[in-house]
Design a protein around this motif. Sequence first.
Motif, PDB file in Angstrom:
ATOM      1  N   VAL A   1       0.839  -1.204   0.000  1.00 44.66           N
ATOM      2  CA  VAL A   1       0.000   0.000   0.000  1.00 44.66           C
ATOM      3  C   VAL A   1       0.869   1.247   0.000  1.00 44.66           C
ATOM      4  N   THR A   2       1.869   1.260   0.875  1.00 52.31           N
ATOM      5  CA  THR A   2       2.736   2.428   0.982  1.00 52.31           C
ATOM      6  C   THR A   2       3.523   2.659  -0.300  1.00 52.31           C
ATOM      7  N   ALA A   3       3.984   1.579  -0.923  1.00 52.06           N
ATOM      8  CA  ALA A   3       4.737   1.706  -2.164  1.00 52.06           C
ATOM      9  C   ALA A   3       3.857   2.267  -3.286  1.00 52.06           C
ATOM     10  N   VAL A   4       2.661   1.724  -3.430  1.00 54.83           N
ATOM     11  CA  VAL A   4       1.746   2.200  -4.466  1.00 54.83           C
ATOM     12  C   VAL A   4       1.352   3.652  -4.204  1.00 54.83           C
ATOM     13  N   ALA A   5       1.088   3.977  -2.936  1.00 57.99           N
ATOM     14  CA  ALA A   5       0.715   5.344  -2.582  1.00 57.99           C
ATOM     15  C   ALA A   5       1.854   6.318  -2.886  1.00 57.99           C
ATOM     16  N   ALA A   6       3.087   5.903  -2.592  1.00 55.99           N
ATOM     17  CA  ALA A   6       4.238   6.762  -2.880  1.00 55.99           C
ATOM     18  C   ALA A   6       4.374   7.002  -4.376  1.00 55.99           C
TER      19      ALA A   6
ATOM     20  N   CYS B   1      -5.097   7.137  -1.913  1.00 54.84           N
ATOM     21  CA  CYS B   1      -4.384   7.556  -0.707  1.00 54.84           C
ATOM     22  C   CYS B   1      -3.141   8.369  -1.063  1.00 54.84           C
ATOM     23  N   GLY B   2      -2.375   7.897  -2.040  1.00 53.14           N
ATOM     24  CA  GLY B   2      -1.152   8.587  -2.428  1.00 53.14           C
ATOM     25  C   GLY B   2      -1.414   9.982  -2.969  1.00 53.14           C
TER      26      GLY B   2
END
Length: 292
Positions: A33-38, A225-226
Amino acid sequence: MLSVIIGISSALIYGAADFLGGTASRRISPVRVTAVAAAAGLVALLIALPFVGGAWSPEAVVLGALSGVTGAVAIGLLYACLAIGPMSILSPLTAVVSAIVPLTIGLVGGERLQPIGYLALVLALVAVVLVGFVPEKGAVRPSLRGVLMAVGSGAAIGLFLVIIDQTPDDSGLVPLVVNRAVGAAILFAAVGVLALSSSSRSRSDRIETPAGHTWRPGLRLAILCGIVDAAANTGLLIGLRLGELSVMAVLTALYPAGTIILAAVVLKERVAPVQIVGLVLAVTAGAMLALA
């Protein structure tokens, strides 16, 4: 006054982004999730960069890269703890810690608060205790793992604020672009390592994608989110350049308001009265610190 309005607005946008990230992390792993959002945030910032502008300099790039490292750690831990839940407790805990870290660094560096500011710090610590105390049967209760992740995330967010505040005034969105590029690289590398260390149908993957869920809704939430988080970071950067670090740190720490509202409405999370008192104290402490 403008910086205060920007700070509060950014806080609410951060809260919405965190809710989206925490919800997405219940469908796919927090690291993914964090990678895609970034990556989504990086695309959004690159689109905005020609319109906003910014001078590329070694200082802007280095500080942006450092903030990218702390930001990746902060958001990764945040989304992981929000996925564990309850959002209505762990989000405020992260926020209080994220405000205390810049204030502490400022005080050690020679900044001095008015008496109301020191009183606000005490109230903030009391708020942390009350928010995490759940005496009623049936009320949501945080795990030790979730609490530790929330504290770690808050500390990393605080360091992010300190670093991004040092970026040159003429750098525009450049530090945020570098931030997102570095963060995305780190997180996608982590995803690759995790993928190599486990099979596609390993037990960890079954945990990451609970029964009844697919990865597509999680991916859409992560992308949204990103984009939302990039908007919040842009507001934060503008606010820091118009106002003081201590004030912006406290104002943006009010972001749990957005998360809690969405968690209560969408997830029907129940908040105990003593926790509500803690949240009120946290908001009061934030307002007092802004005045100080």
